[in-house]
Design a protein around this motif. Sequence first.
Motif, mmCIF file in Angstrom:
data_model
loop_
_atom_site.group_PDB
_atom_site.id
_atom_site.type_symbol
_atom_site.label_atom_id
_atom_site.label_comp_id
_atom_site.label_asym_id
_atom_site.label_seq_id
_atom_site.Cartn_x
_atom_site.Cartn_y
_atom_site.Cartn_z
ATOM 1 N N ASP A 48 0.816 -1.212 0.000
ATOM 2 C CA ASP A 48 0.000 0.000 0.000
ATOM 3 C C ASP A 48 0.848 1.260 0.000
ATOM 4 O OD1 ASP A 48 -2.326 -1.479 -0.016
ATOM 5 O OD2 ASP A 48 -2.490 -1.516 2.168
ATOM 6 N N SER A 49 1.932 1.240 0.737
ATOM 7 C CA SER A 49 2.842 2.385 0.775
ATOM 8 C C SER A 49 4.260 1.849 0.929
ATOM 9 C CB SER A 49 2.500 3.337 1.923
ATOM 10 O OG SER A 49 2.561 2.664 3.152
ATOM 11 N N PRO A 50 5.242 2.510 0.324
ATOM 12 C CA PRO A 50 6.607 1.978 0.341
ATOM 13 C C PRO A 50 7.269 2.073 1.699
ATOM 14 C CG PRO A 50 6.584 4.146 -0.684
ATOM 15 C CD PRO A 50 5.155 3.778 -0.434
ATOM 16 N N GLU A 51 8.027 1.042 2.050
ATOM 17 C CA GLU A 51 8.902 1.065 3.209
ATOM 18 C C GLU A 51 10.343 1.023 2.703
ATOM 19 O OE1 GLU A 51 7.965 -1.956 6.004
ATOM 20 O OE2 GLU A 51 5.868 -1.353 6.224
ATOM 21 N N VAL A 52 11.278 1.277 3.610
ATOM 22 C CA VAL A 52 12.692 1.289 3.233
ATOM 23 C C VAL A 52 13.057 -0.036 2.571
ATOM 24 C CG1 VAL A 52 15.046 1.366 4.107
ATOM 25 C CG2 VAL A 52 13.314 2.922 5.036
ATOM 26 N N GLY A 53 13.690 0.035 1.404
ATOM 27 C CA GLY A 53 14.089 -1.153 0.666
ATOM 28 C C GLY A 53 13.103 -1.595 -0.388
ATOM 29 N N ASP A 54 11.886 -1.014 -0.390
ATOM 30 C CA ASP A 54 10.903 -1.339 -1.429
ATOM 31 C C ASP A 54 11.237 -0.590 -2.720
ATOM 32 O OD1 ASP A 54 9.562 -2.975 0.306
ATOM 33 O OD2 ASP A 54 7.987 -1.522 0.783
ATOM 34 N N VAL A 55 10.606 -1.028 -3.817
ATOM 35 C CA VAL A 55 10.826 -0.393 -5.120
ATOM 36 C C VAL A 55 9.576 0.402 -5.493
ATOM 37 C CG1 VAL A 55 11.332 -0.758 -7.563
ATOM 38 C CG2 VAL A 55 12.403 -2.218 -5.834
ATOM 39 N N VAL A 56 9.767 1.675 -5.833
ATOM 40 C CA VAL A 56 8.663 2.541 -6.247
ATOM 41 C C VAL A 56 8.677 2.652 -7.775
ATOM 42 C CG1 VAL A 56 8.427 3.841 -4.117
ATOM 43 C CG2 VAL A 56 10.160 4.550 -5.754
ATOM 44 N N PHE A 57 7.486 2.565 -8.376
ATOM 45 C CA PHE A 57 7.365 2.491 -9.834
ATOM 46 C C PHE A 57 6.624 3.695 -10.396
ATOM 47 C CE2 PHE A 57 8.217 -1.873 -8.741
ATOM 48 C CZ PHE A 57 8.931 -2.371 -9.834
ATOM 49 N N PHE A 58 6.994 4.047 -11.651
ATOM 50 C CA PHE A 58 6.412 5.188 -12.338
ATOM 51 C C PHE A 58 6.096 4.802 -13.778
ATOM 52 C CE2 PHE A 58 9.601 6.330 -9.230
ATOM 53 C CZ PHE A 58 8.927 7.213 -8.408
ATOM 54 N N GLU A 59 5.100 5.477 -14.354
ATOM 55 C CA GLU A 59 4.774 5.283 -15.768
ATOM 56 C C GLU A 59 4.748 6.631 -16.469
ATOM 57 O OE1 GLU A 59 0.936 3.488 -16.097
ATOM 58 O OE2 GLU A 59 -0.111 5.147 -15.084
#
Length: 276
Positions: free
Chosen positions: A215-226
């Motif tokens: 649901d929301s990024p935590e440290v070490g997660d990957v955030v994506f964009f389009e």
Amino acid sequence: MAQTNLSAKKYVLSTALVTSLALTPVFAGSVFANAGAGASEGDIPASESNLPNATEQEETSPSVGLIQRGDVSSAVEDLQEELQDQGYYTYNIDGIFGPITEEAVREYQADQDLQVDGIVGPNTKDALAVQNENSDEELNIVEKDEDENTSESGDIQSDIVAAAESVVGTPYVWGGTTTDGMDSSGFINYVFDQVDIDISRTHSEMWENDGVHVDSPEVGDVVFFEGTYDTEGASHSGIYIGDGQMIHAGNDGVSVADFTIDYWQDHYIGAKSFTE
């Protein structure tokens, strides 16, 4: 794979913090970077980032007896625990002195009317020791109670961030996946290869096939964009390091960027954990 969620714990340190702080070498400083056409407004110069210039630190302050950005040690872990206990640090206790730990140190120094440089020297150590003595008089020391899964999860997230920070400044090379040069998805592949996690090569394939959505990024997660350039699906990604910042590979190389600005939020499609 290990769970990313860590149980909140409270630590109160003894005055041994003063004598336990030690050093390891700093890593290279951050640079400007773009994330595709039009992404320059998402870049953070070194002067505004939570990753200050390492060369300047080395030239202006002696390293012996200090603890500062780039250090990875039990002394950093002790520091994070003390800052956490006093309400300045709310992230993983990982022993890595990165941008989040430095920001906590700066906030503590400002509140204590110390020089705000993000470096833990004698004055900051003394202030921490005095406050720790006062805390010990009022609070019982709570022992660490981490189960195996929580410890493993924290370790792998720390390793992901450390791998990302280690290549800040690497130039952009189309199709590159090594420290000689990386493109945006090559950077993500390089980082997760360092922690022995296999992922797809392209952003769109990672978004479709790898890890789990969060649901929301935590440290070490990957955030994506389009929509960062003309392609279908996810077109860019970065590794979230907390405090509204991410590390990614843009046109000017691997650097830190402000994830919260309008450009990134307008293109943001979600985050995934590759450790579950």
